[in-house]
Design a protein around this motif. Structure first.
Motif, mmCIF file in Angstrom:
data_model
loop_
_atom_site.group_PDB
_atom_site.id
_atom_site.type_symbol
_atom_site.label_atom_id
_atom_site.label_comp_id
_atom_site.label_asym_id
_atom_site.label_seq_id
_atom_site.Cartn_x
_atom_site.Cartn_y
_atom_site.Cartn_z
ATOM 1 N N UNK A 313 -29.673 -43.201 -69.130
ATOM 2 C CA UNK A 313 -28.130 -43.309 -68.040
ATOM 3 C C UNK A 313 -27.844 -43.439 -67.471
ATOM 4 N N UNK A 314 -27.833 -44.282 -66.501
ATOM 5 C CA UNK A 314 -27.092 -43.768 -65.667
ATOM 6 C C UNK A 314 -25.515 -45.221 -65.014
ATOM 7 N N UNK A 315 -24.612 -45.388 -65.050
ATOM 8 C CA UNK A 315 -23.578 -46.241 -65.005
ATOM 9 C C UNK A 315 -23.131 -45.587 -63.739
ATOM 10 N N UNK A 316 -22.722 -46.412 -62.813
ATOM 11 C CA UNK A 316 -22.005 -46.908 -61.526
ATOM 12 C C UNK A 316 -20.660 -47.696 -61.262
ATOM 13 N N UNK A 317 -19.528 -47.564 -60.531
ATOM 14 C CA UNK A 317 -18.699 -48.686 -60.939
ATOM 15 C C UNK A 317 -19.012 -48.902 -59.388
ATOM 16 N N UNK A 318 -20.275 -49.029 -58.975
ATOM 17 C CA UNK A 318 -20.271 -50.155 -57.768
ATOM 18 C C UNK A 318 -20.910 -51.029 -58.147
ATOM 19 N N UNK A 343 -25.161 -39.831 -59.809
ATOM 20 C CA UNK A 343 -26.289 -39.891 -60.831
ATOM 21 C C UNK A 343 -27.816 -39.498 -59.621
ATOM 22 N N UNK A 344 -28.106 -39.952 -58.114
ATOM 23 C CA UNK A 344 -29.071 -39.209 -57.469
ATOM 24 C C UNK A 344 -29.004 -38.608 -57.647
ATOM 25 N N UNK A 345 -28.072 -37.130 -57.931
ATOM 26 C CA UNK A 345 -28.333 -35.626 -57.899
ATOM 27 C C UNK A 345 -29.223 -34.970 -59.246
ATOM 28 N N UNK A 346 -28.534 -36.683 -60.111
ATOM 29 C CA UNK A 346 -29.330 -35.849 -61.264
ATOM 30 C C UNK A 346 -30.333 -36.793 -62.312
ATOM 31 N N UNK A 347 -30.711 -37.332 -61.337
ATOM 32 C CA UNK A 347 -32.437 -38.397 -61.856
ATOM 33 C C UNK A 347 -33.310 -38.575 -60.467
ATOM 34 N N UNK A 348 -32.394 -38.722 -59.214
ATOM 35 C CA UNK A 348 -33.684 -38.651 -58.367
ATOM 36 C C UNK A 348 -33.046 -40.070 -57.933
ATOM 37 N N UNK A 349 -33.629 -40.840 -56.823
ATOM 38 C CA UNK A 349 -33.103 -41.334 -55.898
ATOM 39 C C UNK A 349 -33.488 -43.125 -56.005
ATOM 40 N N UNK A 350 -34.482 -42.859 -56.928
ATOM 41 C CA UNK A 350 -35.068 -44.186 -57.564
ATOM 42 C C UNK A 350 -34.574 -44.181 -59.069
ATOM 43 N N UNK A 351 -33.531 -43.775 -59.793
ATOM 44 C CA UNK A 351 -33.374 -43.681 -60.548
ATOM 45 C C UNK A 351 -32.719 -45.368 -61.639
ATOM 46 N N UNK A 352 -32.766 -45.998 -60.611
ATOM 47 C CA UNK A 352 -32.491 -47.560 -60.779
ATOM 48 C C UNK A 352 -33.777 -47.925 -61.687
ATOM 49 N N UNK A 353 -34.684 -47.919 -61.373
ATOM 50 C CA UNK A 353 -36.000 -48.006 -62.281
ATOM 51 C C UNK A 353 -36.774 -47.245 -64.396
ATOM 52 N N UNK A 354 -35.935 -46.296 -63.577
ATOM 53 C CA UNK A 354 -35.545 -45.730 -65.273
ATOM 54 C C UNK A 354 -35.213 -46.830 -66.171
ATOM 55 N N UNK A 355 -36.095 -46.922 -67.010
ATOM 56 C CA UNK A 355 -36.090 -48.386 -68.115
ATOM 57 C C UNK A 355 -34.796 -49.237 -68.542
ATOM 58 N N UNK A 356 -33.893 -47.819 -68.911
ATOM 59 C CA UNK A 356 -32.765 -48.651 -69.631
ATOM 60 C C UNK A 356 -31.650 -49.344 -68.477
ATOM 61 N N UNK A 357 -32.002 -48.339 -66.851
ATOM 62 C CA UNK A 357 -31.243 -48.698 -66.171
ATOM 63 C C UNK A 357 -31.395 -49.486 -65.260
ATOM 64 N N UNK A 358 -32.984 -50.610 -64.790
ATOM 65 C CA UNK A 358 -33.554 -51.075 -64.489
ATOM 66 C C UNK A 358 -32.905 -52.751 -64.535
#
Ligand code: NDP
Length: 505
Positions: A313-318, A343-358
């Motif tokens: 899971x990746x959160x961002x106040x942005x 999050x880009x460092x930890x999970x990669x530039x497409x982190x928002x496609x991971x199911x929990x973040x999508x």
């Protein structure tokens, strides 16, 4: 289907017949290079860990529902709030802050309280803590501050000297340190603590009018903390106490709930508020800015797989949505950059496609490619804007009101952004003093005992200097607080007075 036997396969889907014995030259001979399945197993295992979050590494999470119980549409047009009874799916991740992924859940530490609301206008992340304030108010200090909460470069141990050295040299931390040293610094699991959005955000209504807002989540389970001894003991008995407690309560249908509330400040009120309303070391007194009911948050579903949903899971106040926006809070401004970057460092530039973040609703961008692009990558559709082929429109109705930074009517509140430290913003003592004065005698005894215990760890050649400086801060918050800490540390009033430069009569 679930109970049907399944064939064992390789990661590329090819069935194979055994999973334990490597292919060798005879039963005792060396292994064969061609045993691809052996390589696949070992190589994948080597890659099981992703970078640990540098802060908030140890966490627990669950899915749930926000139900709106009160109408706040006069303040915001955000669709999540547009109807009483409306329900929105959420994911909430709790965490400690300073410890590593394997550290104990009952450490004295703030707790993360990070929410992702899957709204029809996109995912809204409210990434707060169990405290309404923070140690610092400028993001430039964050790396230095966190270094003091982590391991010493030489001893590789945590150091009370380092922590108190930093806190004593940065008295803006005093408010948060006092909360941390109260029993709220060791909550009894995650269900019995409040959550706060902490920053000031803004709400924008259908008439494009803005107010400033703070978000609160009050535990319906009631506040319950460990006293210091219990928390220390629990570190050994069950370092995963909070994780176990959360999973168990949801599994048994005892769903934890929080009452969501907001505080609202108009732009006019912000101009005359006695503190900077965008200062993360300050609260807005509830008598002046009363809590307004919004809804009820319930956690009702444990993730099936910890790594898939909690770790990834990746959160961002942005990530705000229409009707909710930023404020000039400097820490928020810094986090708008640093969280997606982390999050880009930890999970990669497409982190928002991971199911929990999508986002479960349509996502239409011209971003393409990159490592681990797994959503079809836009297929045949154009990957540039403007173009003459697709029908994607930029919807003007989502436009926000402008904020004229040079407008003199904004006084120094907004124009003051450009200052490194705006004049009159160094009152680090009144609010910690207010908190101390509202504590019960028992809370005061525990808090002082926790402070004394923590400060007793300060050692080395600078010990006296650090202790005296920090004592001055406690005294400035409230005389009785300073006296109690000094007494607990066995420091005579004479020593104290001379350290503070007080003349004897
Ligand atoms: P209020 O009396 O209206 O509110 C006091 C608040 O303090 C309550 O929300 C209470 O939370 C919370 N509280 C009680 N004990 C502790 C503790 N040991 N650590 C942290 N919070 C605690 O007063 P004000 O609004 O004027 O605020 C006075 C002080 O209360 C502030 O300086 C701040 O330290 C603290 N506070 C204020 C909050 C705010 O948003 N104004 C929010 C949280 C803390 P609960 O009711 O849930 O028990």
């Amino acid at each position: 289907m679930e109970n049907q036997p399944k064939k064992l396969t390789t990661a590329s889907g090819s069935p194979y017949f055994e999973n334990e014995d490597s292919m060798s030259v005879g039963p005792r001979g060396p292994l064969l290079l061609q045993d691809y399945i052996l390589h696949e197993k070992m190589a994948h295992f080597n890659r099981e860990r992703i970078p640990e979050r540098i802060v908030h590494a140890k966490g627990s999470g669950a899915f749930g529902t926000l139900t709106i119980t009160h109408d706040i549409s006069n303040y915001t047009r955000a669709k999540i709030f547009n109807e009483i009874g409306k329900q929105t799916r959420v994911f909430l991740r709790f965490s400690t802050v300073g410890g590593e992924k394997g550290s104990a859940d009952t450490e004295r530490d703030p707790r993360g309280f990070a929410l992702k609301f899957y709204t029809e206008d996109g995912n809204w992340d409210l990434v707060g803590n169990n405290t309404p304030v923070f140690f610092i108010k400028d993001p430039k200090k964050f790396g230095d501050f966190i270094h003091t909460q982590k391991r010493d470069p030489y001893t590789n141990c945590k150091s009370a000297t380092t922590m108190w050295d930093y806190w004593s040299l940065n008295p803006e931390s005093l408010h948060q340190v006092l909360i941390l040293m109260s029993d709220r610094g060791t909550p009894d699991g995650y269900r019995h603590m409040n959550g706060y959005g902490s920053h000031t955000f803004s709400l924008i209504n259908a008439d494009n009018e803005r107010v400033w807002v703070k978000f609160h989540f009050k535990t319906a389970q009631g506040i319950k903390n460990f006293v210091n001894d219990e928390a220390v003991k629990m570190k050994g008995l069950d370092p995963d106490y909070a994780q176990r407690d959360l999973v168990k309560s949801i599994d048994t249908g005892d769903f934890p709930r929080w009452n969501m509330k907001i505080q609202v400040m108009t732009e006019e009120e912000a101009k005359t508020f006695k503190w900077n309303p965008f200062d993360l070391t300050k609260v807005w007194p509830q008598a002046e800015f009363p809590l307004i009911d919004v809804g009820s948050l319930e956690l009702n579903q444990n993730p099936d797989n910890y790594f898939a949903d909690v770790e990834q899971s990746a959160f961002a106040p942005a990530h705000v949505v229409d009707g909710i926006s930023y404020s000039p809070d400097k820490m928020l401004q810094g986090r708008i950059l640093s969280y997606p970057d982390a999050q880009r460092y930890r999970l990669g530039g497409n982190y928002e496609q991971i199911l929990v973040n999508r986002c479960p609703y349509a996502v239409t961008t011209y971003q393409r490619d990159g490592q681990m692009r797994v959503d079809g990558n836009g297929g045949r559709t154009p990957n540039y804007f403007p173009n003459s082929f697709d029908t994607i429109i930029a919807d003007e109705s989502y436009k926000q009101p402008t904020q004229d930074l040079n407008d003199s009517s904004q006084s120094s509140l907004v124009a003051g952004w450009y200052d490194r430290n705006a004049p009159g913003e160094n009152d680090h003592y009144t609010q910690p003093g207010n908190l101390w004065r509202l504590m019960t005698p028992e809370q005061r005894i525990n808090t002082v005992s926790n402070i004394v215990g923590a400060m007793s760890g300060i050692d080395g050649p600078k010990r006296d200097q650090i202790v005296n400086l920090q004592l001055c801060h406690w005294f400035r918050a409230d005389l009785s607080l300073g006296m109690a800490v000094a007494q607990g540390l066995g420091i005579s009033m004479e020593t104290m007075n001379s350290a503070m430069g007080v003349q004897h009569a």
